[in-house]
Motif scaffolding. Structure first.
Motif, PDB file in Angstrom:
ATOM      1  N   GLU A 181       0.828  -1.164   0.016  1.00  0.00           N
ATOM      2  CA  GLU A 181       0.067  -0.044  -0.019  1.00  0.00           C
ATOM      3  C   GLU A 181       0.827   1.076  -0.069  1.00  0.00           C
ATOM      4  OE1 GLU A 181      -2.765  -0.490   3.304  1.00  0.00           O
ATOM      5  OE2 GLU A 181      -3.925  -1.865   2.392  1.00  0.00           O
ATOM      6  N   GLN A 182       2.014   1.397   0.826  1.00  0.00           N
ATOM      7  CA  GLN A 182       2.937   2.343   0.914  1.00  0.00           C
ATOM      8  C   GLN A 182       3.505   2.372  -0.508  1.00  0.00           C
ATOM      9  OE1 GLN A 182       5.705   1.317   3.951  1.00  0.00           O
ATOM     10  NE2 GLN A 182       4.284   1.995   5.531  1.00  0.00           N
ATOM     11  N   ILE A 183       3.745   1.824  -1.048  1.00  0.00           N
ATOM     12  CA  ILE A 183       4.458   1.581  -2.503  1.00  0.00           C
ATOM     13  C   ILE A 183       3.573   2.350  -3.599  1.00  0.00           C
ATOM     14  CG2 ILE A 183       5.293   0.494  -4.415  1.00  0.00           C
ATOM     15  CD1 ILE A 183       6.557  -1.500  -2.469  1.00  0.00           C
ATOM     16  N   GLU A 184       2.110   1.879  -3.300  1.00  0.00           N
ATOM     17  CA  GLU A 184       1.260   2.165  -4.380  1.00  0.00           C
ATOM     18  C   GLU A 184       0.784   3.855  -4.019  1.00  0.00           C
ATOM     19  OE1 GLU A 184      -2.139  -0.407  -3.773  1.00  0.00           O
ATOM     20  OE2 GLU A 184      -1.464  -1.981  -5.050  1.00  0.00           O
ATOM     21  N   ASN A 185       0.834   4.025  -2.759  1.00  0.00           N
ATOM     22  CA  ASN A 185       0.562   5.602  -2.514  1.00  0.00           C
ATOM     23  C   ASN A 185       1.447   6.335  -2.932  1.00  0.00           C
ATOM     24  OD1 ASN A 185      -1.918   5.128  -1.002  1.00  0.00           O
ATOM     25  ND2 ASN A 185      -0.709   4.554   0.793  1.00  0.00           N
ATOM     26  N   SER A 186       2.803   5.894  -2.923  1.00  0.00           N
ATOM     27  CA  SER A 186       3.985   6.486  -3.606  1.00  0.00           C
ATOM     28  C   SER A 186       4.003   6.849  -4.949  1.00  0.00           C
ATOM     29  CB  SER A 186       5.445   5.639  -3.110  1.00  0.00           C
ATOM     30  OG  SER A 186       5.442   5.923  -1.779  1.00  0.00           O
ATOM     31  N   ARG A 187       3.427   5.602  -5.439  1.00  0.00           N
ATOM     32  CA  ARG A 187       3.556   5.788  -6.875  1.00  0.00           C
ATOM     33  C   ARG A 187       2.401   6.828  -7.227  1.00  0.00           C
ATOM     34  NH1 ARG A 187       1.780   0.081  -9.744  1.00  0.00           N
ATOM     35  NH2 ARG A 187       0.034   0.835  -8.655  1.00  0.00           N
ATOM     36  N   ASN A 188       1.202   6.763  -6.692  1.00  0.00           N
ATOM     37  CA  ASN A 188       0.194   7.694  -6.746  1.00  0.00           C
ATOM     38  C   ASN A 188       0.712   9.033  -6.827  1.00  0.00           C
ATOM     39  OD1 ASN A 188      -1.786   5.648  -7.515  1.00  0.00           O
ATOM     40  ND2 ASN A 188      -2.529   5.413  -5.339  1.00  0.00           N
ATOM     41  N   THR A 189       1.331   9.233  -5.625  1.00  0.00           N
ATOM     42  CA  THR A 189       1.983  10.507  -5.164  1.00  0.00           C
ATOM     43  C   THR A 189       2.923  11.009  -6.535  1.00  0.00           C
ATOM     44  OG1 THR A 189       1.839  10.253  -3.016  1.00  0.00           O
ATOM     45  CG2 THR A 189       3.217  12.080  -3.611  1.00  0.00           C
ATOM     46  N   LEU A 190       3.720  10.241  -7.004  1.00  0.00           N
ATOM     47  CA  LEU A 190       4.607  10.538  -8.043  1.00  0.00           C
ATOM     48  C   LEU A 190       3.863  10.798  -9.643  1.00  0.00           C
ATOM     49  CD1 LEU A 190       7.655   7.806  -7.719  1.00  0.00           C
ATOM     50  CD2 LEU A 190       7.657  10.307  -7.326  1.00  0.00           C
ATOM     51  N   GLN A 191       2.634  10.105  -9.522  1.00  0.00           N
ATOM     52  CA  GLN A 191       1.835  10.285 -10.802  1.00  0.00           C
ATOM     53  C   GLN A 191       1.156  11.921 -10.545  1.00  0.00           C
ATOM     54  OE1 GLN A 191      -0.712   7.012 -11.204  1.00  0.00           O
ATOM     55  NE2 GLN A 191       0.628   5.688 -11.923  1.00  0.00           N
ATOM     56  N   ARG A 192       0.790  12.045  -9.620  1.00  0.00           N
ATOM     57  CA  ARG A 192       0.258  13.390  -9.382  1.00  0.00           C
ATOM     58  C   ARG A 192       1.331  14.417  -9.537  1.00  0.00           C
ATOM     59  NH1 ARG A 192      -2.837  10.661  -5.301  1.00  0.00           N
ATOM     60  NH2 ARG A 192      -1.337  11.193  -3.746  1.00  0.00           N
ATOM     61  N   ALA A 193       2.317  14.151  -9.195  1.00  0.00           N
ATOM     62  CA  ALA A 193       3.540  15.099  -9.258  1.00  0.00           C
ATOM     63  C   ALA A 193       3.994  15.219 -10.612  1.00  0.00           C
ATOM     64  CB  ALA A 193       4.707  14.712  -8.410  1.00  0.00           C
ATOM     65  N   ASP A 194       3.697  14.229 -11.496  1.00  0.00           N
ATOM     66  CA  ASP A 194       4.200  14.247 -12.917  1.00  0.00           C
ATOM     67  C   ASP A 194       3.211  15.245 -13.400  1.00  0.00           C
ATOM     68  OD1 ASP A 194       6.337  12.637 -12.591  1.00  0.00           O
ATOM     69  OD2 ASP A 194       5.506  10.772 -13.170  1.00  0.00           O
TER      70      ASP A 194
END
Length: 229
Positions: A171-184
């Motif tokens: 879940e932490q990895i998925e949240n980090s990935r979503n955060t990176l996507q939003r940052a992109d």
């Protein structure tokens, strides 16, 4: 203090080897004893030592899960060797118990004639001894079954904790990935905005230069007319 991943396994292995040495010594000494009660007491002590050794093996099985994959194979081999050694002494204990039971049976059968007319409900004393031995074996089996169930429950709980940790990490990895996507996406939007601002700046600059050019041209024309007039 040694904090390496294999330190606890090595410690439990040393304790297990000490238990095995003690068991070997007690089995050898019990075979040399003449009195049956002394032999029974010695074998009971050996059985207790074997139970503690089983606990050491269970701890080794737990600790081996935390050993790095690169060296885990050799520790599995050491664990199998320890189990085989322990199994050998369990068989020797069973054989010693069987020999002791046969000796009890022979000694009781010699005096069976003296009890042939007895009204005792259990018959000869050897029958009572066998019944008590059978009850003791059943109790020991029940105790070992409970210990196995306890170990199984502990292992199940540890497995559940590991799964929960893995799920949390996922879940932490998925949240980090979503955060990176939003940052992109935010970076893309900011980049688009900057491009629009630059384009407008160039447009305004072109308009400004055009106005300046027109003014300069008008000034030149007016000055020319005045000079020529």
């Amino acid at each position: 203090m040694d904090t390496s991943p294999t330190a606890l396994f090595d410690s439990y292995e040393q304790e297990l080897l000490q238990f095995i040495d003690t068991i070997r010594t007690k089995l050898d000494s019990s075979n040399g004893e003449n009195e049956q009660e002394q032999r029974k007491a010695s074998l009971r002590r050996v059985e207790m030592e074997l139970e503690e050794a089983d606990e050491m093996v269970s701890q080794m099985e737990i600790e081996i899960q935390g050993i790095p994959q690169s060296v885990r194979a050799q520790y599995h081999a050491r664990l199998r060797s320890a189990k085989a050694e322990l199994s050998k002494y369990k068989k020797l204990l069973a054989e010693s118990r069987a020999q002791l039971a046969r000796a009890d049976l022979l000694s009781s059968s010699k005096g069976a004639g003296a009890y042939s007319s007895s009204d005792e409900p259990y018959g000869p004393s050897s029958d009572r001894a066998r019944l008590l031995d059978g009850t003791a074996i059943l109790e020991q089996g029940s105790k070992r079954l409970m210990q196995s169930q306890t170990i199984a429950l502990e292992t199940e709980n540890q497995g559940a904790e590991i799964l929960m940790n893995l799920r949390t990490q996922r879940e932490q990895i998925e949240n980090s990935r979503n955060t990176l996507q939003r940052a992109d996406l935010a970076i893309d939007r900011a980049s688009g905005t900057l491009k629009k601002m630059v384009r407008r700046m160039y447009q305004q600059r072109a308009v400004t230069y055009s106005i300046i050019g027109v003014l300069v041209l008008l000034i030149v024309i007016i000055a020319w007319e005045k000079l020529s007039g």
